[in-house]
Motif scaffolding. Sequence first.
Motif, PDB file in Angstrom:
ATOM      1  N   ILE A  86      40.213 -66.516  12.295  1.00 16.33           N
ATOM      2  CA  ILE A  86      39.721 -67.783  12.851  1.00 16.33           C
ATOM      3  C   ILE A  86      38.196 -67.890  12.782  1.00 16.33           C
ATOM      4  N   ASN A 124      49.952 -65.059  12.197  1.00 12.52           N
ATOM      5  CA  ASN A 124      48.787 -65.951  12.188  1.00 12.52           C
ATOM      6  C   ASN A 124      47.735 -65.485  11.204  1.00 12.52           C
ATOM      7  N   ALA A 135      48.875 -65.550   7.472  1.00 11.04           N
ATOM      8  CA  ALA A 135      48.936 -66.922   6.951  1.00 11.04           C
ATOM      9  C   ALA A 135      47.527 -67.421   6.637  1.00 11.04           C
ATOM     10  N   ASP A 165      46.198 -68.478   3.030  1.00 14.45           N
ATOM     11  CA  ASP A 165      45.709 -69.837   2.786  1.00 14.45           C
ATOM     12  C   ASP A 165      44.345 -69.799   2.127  1.00 14.45           C
ATOM     13  N   VAL A 177      55.512 -64.810   5.836  1.00 16.01           N
ATOM     14  CA  VAL A 177      54.580 -65.927   5.722  1.00 16.01           C
ATOM     15  C   VAL A 177      53.797 -65.944   4.409  1.00 16.01           C
TER      16      VAL A 177
END
Lengths: 305, 294
Positions: free
Chosen positions: A195, A229, A232, A236, A263
């Motif tokens: 993040i 999380n 992924a 991405d 994922v």
Amino acid sequence: MFASLQNNLQSALKTLRGKGKLSEANMRDGLRMVEEALIEADVAYPVVKDFMAHVSEEALGQQVLKSLNPDQQLVGVVHKQLIELLGPVDPSLKLEKDVTVLMMCGLQGAGKTTTCGKLARLIGKEGKKALLVAADLQRPAAVQQLHVVGDSVGAKVYSEEGAKDPIAVCQNAVKYARENGINVVILDTAGRLAIDEELMEQLKTIDRKIGPDQCFLVVDGMTGQDAVNSAAAFNDALELDGVIMTKLDGDARGGALLSVKHVTGVPIKFIGVSEHMDGLEPFYADRMAGRILGMGDVLSMVEMA
Amino acid sequence: EKTRRLLNTDIRDLFKAEGRLVDEELLDEIFAILIRTDMGAGPANQIKDRIARDFRGRVVHTEDILKNIQDELAGLMQQDKEPIKMAAQGPTVILVVGVNGAGKTTSIAKLTRWFIDQGNSVVLGAGDTFRAAASEQLSIWAERLGATIIRGEAGSDPASVAFRAVDEGLKLNADVVIIDTAGRLQTQKNLMTQLDKMRRVIGKKIEDAPHEVLLVLDATAGQNGISQAKGFSDAAQCTGIVLTKLDGTAKGGVVVPIRKEFQLPVKFIGVGEKPEDLTRFDPEAFCNALFATS
Ligand SMILES: Nc1nc2c(ncn2[C@@H]2O[C@H](COP(=O)(O)OP(=O)(O)OP(=O)(O)O)[C@@H](O)[C@H]2O)c(=O)[nH]1
Ligand SMILES: Nc1nc2c(ncn2[C@@H]2O[C@H](COP(=O)(O)OP(=O)(O)OP(=O)(O)O)[C@@H](O)[C@H]2O)c(=O)[nH]1
Ligand SMILES: [Mg+2]
Ligand SMILES: [Mg+2]
């Protein structure tokens, strides 16, 4: 754990022996136990749900064979589905080009730098020359760490004194590799949170400007539910080509690997089983399936039947 | 897509303004949210069963359920106000242990900063003589933060580094001595025994020392955290936990069963890679964050 899941399943399903088909009703307890075992192994819950749906679909309507205990039959189905999900297995590093560039990425402390050294050792044993690139300019002494690691496996390490920009370091390193007959360049990037927008952007820029042939996500084998999380997000950002799970020399069940596979869909390449440079093994889906289930030797149990 | 949606659901989203019927579907959604925190199936089932018992068939509001869960967990996670037990006199010795890459060395940098900010002097012992450049890593922090550091040769006996660090602390009349150790997995018998040896050597220099043995636990860890707490407590008699990497999306919920089973309190949390990224553990804030969307 092995004993408990097996014994519990045995008692839950023993009444089924030779009694017709596996149905939703008569499998309920057994499936619940398998579900709980997967949660205890740190498989992410949405992945568990999805997986259990597949298993129950596959098992539903199967005739319970007289020769087979129903628990063995169910474990057989679970095991087969796990292997299917963890595959296809492809441990190749695809080093055909003159200079192949591999990039390692992952969360802080996952084992990237150590794994760089292990890969360099492997590549060296194939008679190729690897160059380790110190692209972690953040963690104190990360560059020194890579030098010690590189020296211990006889691989050259590329670093720039006082460098501030990891992108430039990577670019210069690839140039150096082309000019110096190096076959494989391995980029050791800094650990980062998925993040952390700024650092993820930096990773994307390295990816765009260097164009690594393969990006590997390094995942700690002790990771819990959050694995979906972070995997992924890295996928991405980078379109991963492979996954390496570390620290499987302990007693972690490593269920996060199933989450990551679910994922990202990319092949699992290796597992790390030691801090030492020879502690990298090719990935075997059947062994990992047994480990996740908490049943060391599932196959022999299923084959016993 | 489904995965993402489910993972990013806040417990609050499950409830409409007019409340929602507590049925199997809702109970399963709550279970999913509990599992996502890494608290494990046992505690999650307990909480789910209690909600089922108290509320099944009733229409409830978000607040009822939320408060129910959070209160219970925050109550469980209560602890002493003072995070570190300081020695009555002489240096307070802190041994820092944990699995590989959990954040031990960085947490030591943060603790050093925390102590220095309070006017304490700190001596560091670079007891990780194994991992590549581990001692260099701690040295860089010592220099940046203004702490004294005692190091050993690569591959040398970590117990002797610990001994010399405590010795230096005594000589300098330092307030705090913090000793780093190499990362190890709790299944590695020899390496776990080594921790006991370090304890004993420290105890020879100062009775009652080490005063604290902090287990550094990575918040991204799943159920293996329980095995870590057990293994390290058995070998090194841990007195508390530093829960790192809570600045990510991981919730660190495994400290809930750890608290239940081993009474091991969380003393600090790590929320970044910088020395200032350390705060004292706040049970209420932690339990609220367990169910927050991130
Ligand atoms: N037991 C065990 N330890 C490992 C394994 N792989 C790495 N480690 C250890 O894990 C710790 C972290 O490894 P690093 O290679 O520094 O991790 P990293 O991802 O480069 O960390 P950052 O650069 O800080 O993000 C070190 O103590 C390594 O020795 C493994 O397979 N087994
Ligand atoms: N985001 C974040 N990263 C952290 C935190 N604590 C430590 N790290 C990072 O995690 C990685 C590992 O930290 P270290 O302090 O080297 O971990 P260690 O336990 O000493 O590792 P070994 O000595 O190799 O076992 C480094 O990249 C740190 O910067 C934290 O609270 N948040
Ligand atoms: Mg590194
Ligand atoms: Mg360390």
